[in-house]
Design an enzyme around this catalytic site. Structure first.
Site, short mmCIF file in Angstrom:
data_model
loop_
_atom_site.label_atom_id
_atom_site.label_comp_id
_atom_site.label_asym_id
_atom_site.label_seq_id
_atom_site.Cartn_x
_atom_site.Cartn_y
_atom_site.Cartn_z
N ARG A 40 0.85 -1.19 0.00
CA ARG A 40 0.00 0.00 0.00
C ARG A 40 0.88 1.25 0.00
NH1 ARG A 40 -2.86 3.01 4.75
NH2 ARG A 40 -3.97 4.56 3.50
N HIS A 79 -3.10 10.95 0.72
CA HIS A 79 -2.58 10.74 2.08
C HIS A 79 -1.95 12.06 2.55
CE1 HIS A 79 -1.16 7.44 5.04
NE2 HIS A 79 -0.87 8.60 5.61
N GLU A 99 -7.75 8.51 6.10
CA GLU A 99 -8.06 9.16 7.37
C GLU A 99 -8.58 10.59 7.22
OE1 GLU A 99 -4.66 8.85 9.97
OE2 GLU A 99 -4.88 6.70 10.18
N ASN A 120 -7.50 1.94 9.69
CA ASN A 120 -6.21 2.13 10.35
C ASN A 120 -6.46 2.03 11.85
OD1 ASN A 120 -5.24 2.56 7.81
ND2 ASN A 120 -4.78 4.73 8.11
N TYR A 163 -4.71 1.65 15.63
CA TYR A 163 -3.51 1.71 16.46
C TYR A 163 -3.81 1.50 17.94
CZ TYR A 163 -0.96 3.45 12.43
OH TYR A 163 -0.36 3.55 11.21
N GLU A 189 -3.66 -0.11 8.11
CA GLU A 189 -2.49 0.26 8.91
C GLU A 189 -2.67 -0.31 10.31
OE1 GLU A 189 -1.54 4.47 9.20
OE2 GLU A 189 -1.92 4.76 7.06
C1 GBH Z 1 -1.62 7.16 10.79
O1 GBH Z 1 -2.43 8.06 11.45
C2 GBH Z 1 -1.21 7.76 9.49
O2 GBH Z 1 -2.05 7.33 8.45
C3 GBH Z 1 0.24 7.52 9.13
O3 GBH Z 1 0.60 8.35 8.08
C4 GBH Z 1 1.10 7.69 10.35
O4 GBH Z 1 2.46 7.59 10.04
C5 GBH Z 1 0.71 6.64 11.34
O5 GBH Z 1 -0.63 6.74 11.66
C6 GBH Z 1 1.49 6.71 12.65
O6 GBH Z 1 1.23 7.88 13.33
O7 GBH Z 1 -4.70 11.46 20.84
O8 GBH Z 1 -7.06 11.81 20.67
O9 GBH Z 1 -5.55 13.13 19.30
C7 GBH Z 1 -2.63 7.78 12.79
C8 GBH Z 1 -3.96 8.24 13.24
C9 GBH Z 1 -5.00 9.72 14.70
C10 GBH Z 1 -3.91 7.82 15.58
C11 GBH Z 1 -4.91 10.42 15.99
C12 GBH Z 1 -3.86 8.48 16.92
C13 GBH Z 1 -4.66 10.18 18.31
C14 GBH Z 1 -5.99 10.68 18.76
N1 GBH Z 1 -3.90 8.81 14.54
N2 GBH Z 1 -4.87 9.46 17.06
S1 GBH Z 1 -5.80 11.85 19.99
#
Ligand code: GBH
Length: 459
Positions: free
Chosen positions: A83, A127, A172, A302, A304, A362
């Protein structure tokens, strides 16, 4: 006895999609070459105080100049899918209008190189690297930006649709809208709630318009959107905390899921937003909701972490507070390691939205890696993270979620947005002085796992 933290490679269906993921601005470098115009991230990085250490994507992993060896690197992991995203300012430097042949040629060579190695290309159209010229004209809060993305999608599908059959429209939209225009942590760094909801609507509209371009230009395409989703749990069983978790879910998850699955915006959130909602701002026109809700072939997620929230009257527009969970493990980004929430989330998506297929587009973690004297990289915590999440994925399949694939974030350490090069997510270590790539312990584990999962299957 079965160790539930260890995924069983033989429990995944044949022809499961196994991949690694990257994005254009995070790896390519060559930011000022071959006709690429600046993106909002070039501008943001050049603004003092926005990105840690003043880092930028001028060189990043220098992937643009290392295409062939990086293709071999991807192949060496044994994935059957890769991807990546296309940089809009490389391909249509003016934002709209004349395509740049040199930009298209790079992605054409990337796609050919993947296919030659038996790896299926998964192309993300957007992106986060919006051409700066379009931001100068107002960016995502302006409807025109969505129309421009539709035209750009036509260019890319025209050029690559003969070979690329897996398409992700937008990565996202929540992050692009609310971190770009709401909390200002990402480019273009605005902080305006109404603007961020306008951006959000136009990113969704852009998804719908891109979908139309894909349907028109790519016979047999599989197309979908990628959302960042996190299951929301109440801190206690109290009705107040449960209501808070529903609000958190409304903002983080349902705000995108409902419209993408053809239900329009969730009414409870629209009411809560009042004047900031896209409806109250007069942005939801004619057939927007039909465009946004047109059928897709899969949902990309995605994943995490999760969120655990308490009712907190007066905190933000959600009246919600995120809690740190006592006794839980946290990654280097302070995100809770919550693999069970992956299972919960997938089962919930299948039950509430019934997507034709679900992909984890992701999943991964950042930790401070140790590089040993002999150059080997020890990242046992990351290995454990992948093991736990793949086990959780197996449980989702057993529970009935239509899981069709999984992409590890990321192929290699790269430009981690506002954190610059400080946070590493790769299964491959990158020495940013020499650009040397070294498969980490987690990468070796993933490679061996994939070999077992794909045993006996034709390449
Ligand atoms: C992804 O986004 C991206 O798609 C990627 O490019 C990036 O490198 C990867 O993650 C790693 O960071 O703490 O309440 O503000 C991650 C999406 C959105 C996950 C915000 C964590 C925190 C919410 N992120 N979220 S908050």
């Amino acid at each position: 006895t079965a160790n539930t933290n260890q995924p069983n490679p033989h429990s995944f269906p044949p022809r499961f999609t196994w991949g690694v993921a990257t994005s254009s601005y995070q790896i390519e470098g060559a930011a000022h070459e071959d006709g690429r115009s600046p993106s909002i991230w070039d501008t943001f990085c050049a603004t003092p105080g926005k990105v840690l250490n003043g880092d930028n994507g001028d060189v990043a992993c220098d992937h643009y100049h290392r295409l062939d060896s990086d293709l071999d690197l991807i192949a060496s992991v044994g994935v059957n899918a890769y991807r990546f995203s296309v940089a809009w300012p490389r391909v249509v430097p003016e934002g709209r209008g004349t395509p740049n042949p040199a930009g298209l040629d790079f992605y054409s060579r990337l796609v050919d190189g993947l296919l030659a190695r038996g790896i299926t290309p998964w192309l993300t159209l957007y992106h986060w690297d919006l051409p700066q010229v379009l931001q100068d004209a107002g960016g995502w809060p302006k409807r025109d930006t969505a129309l421009a993305l539709g035209d750009y999608a036509a260019v890319v599908t025209d050029a690559l649709g003969d070979r690329v059959k897996h398409w992700i429209t937008i990565n996202e939209p929540w992050v692009a809208a609310f971190m770009g225009y709401g909390n200002g942590v990402h480019a273009p760094g605005h902080t305006d709630l109404a603007e961020s909801f306008a951006a959000s609507h136009h990113l969704l509209l852009a998804h719908g318009l891109a979908l139309q371009a894909i349907r028109a230009n790519v016979p047999g395409a599989k197309a979908g959107i990628t959302l960042n989703l996190a299951a929301a749990y109440p801190a206690t069983g109290s009705p107040e905390d449960q209501a808070a978790a529903w609000r958190q879910d409304g903002f983080a998850n349902r705000w995108y899921l409902d419209p993408v699955f053809g239900r329009g915006y969730p009414q409870d959130m629209v009411e809560r937003l009042g004047a900031a909602s896209p409806q109250a701002q007069g942005l939801v026109r004619g057939s927007d909701l039909e465009t946004i809700g047109a059928p897709t072939d899969f949902l990309g997620v995605n994943m995490y972490s999760r969120s655990v929230v308490a009712d907190a009257p007066g905190e933000g527009f959600l009246d919600v507070r995120q809690l740190r969970v006592e006794g839980s493990e946290y990654t280097g980004f302070d995100w809770e390691v919550a693999p069970q929430s992956l299972t919960d989330l997938m089962l919930r998506l299948q039950r509430d939205y019934n997507p034709p297929a679900l992909y984890i587009t992701e999943n991964g973690a950042t930790y401070p890696d140790t590089v040993a004297e002999d150059g080997t990289v020890h990242d046992e915590e990351r290995t454990r993270y992948f093991q736990q999440h793949l086990a959780a994925l197996g449980a989702a399949i057993t529970g009935g979620a239509k899981m069709a694939g999984y992409f590890a974030w990321s192929l290699m350490d790269n430009f981690e947005w506002a954190e610059g090069y400080d946070k590493r997510f790769g299964i491959v270590h990158v020495d940013f002085e020499t650009q040397a790539r070294t498969l980490k312990a987690s990468g070796r584990w993933y490679r061996d796992f994939l070999a077992r999962a794909q045993e006996g299957q034709p390449a």
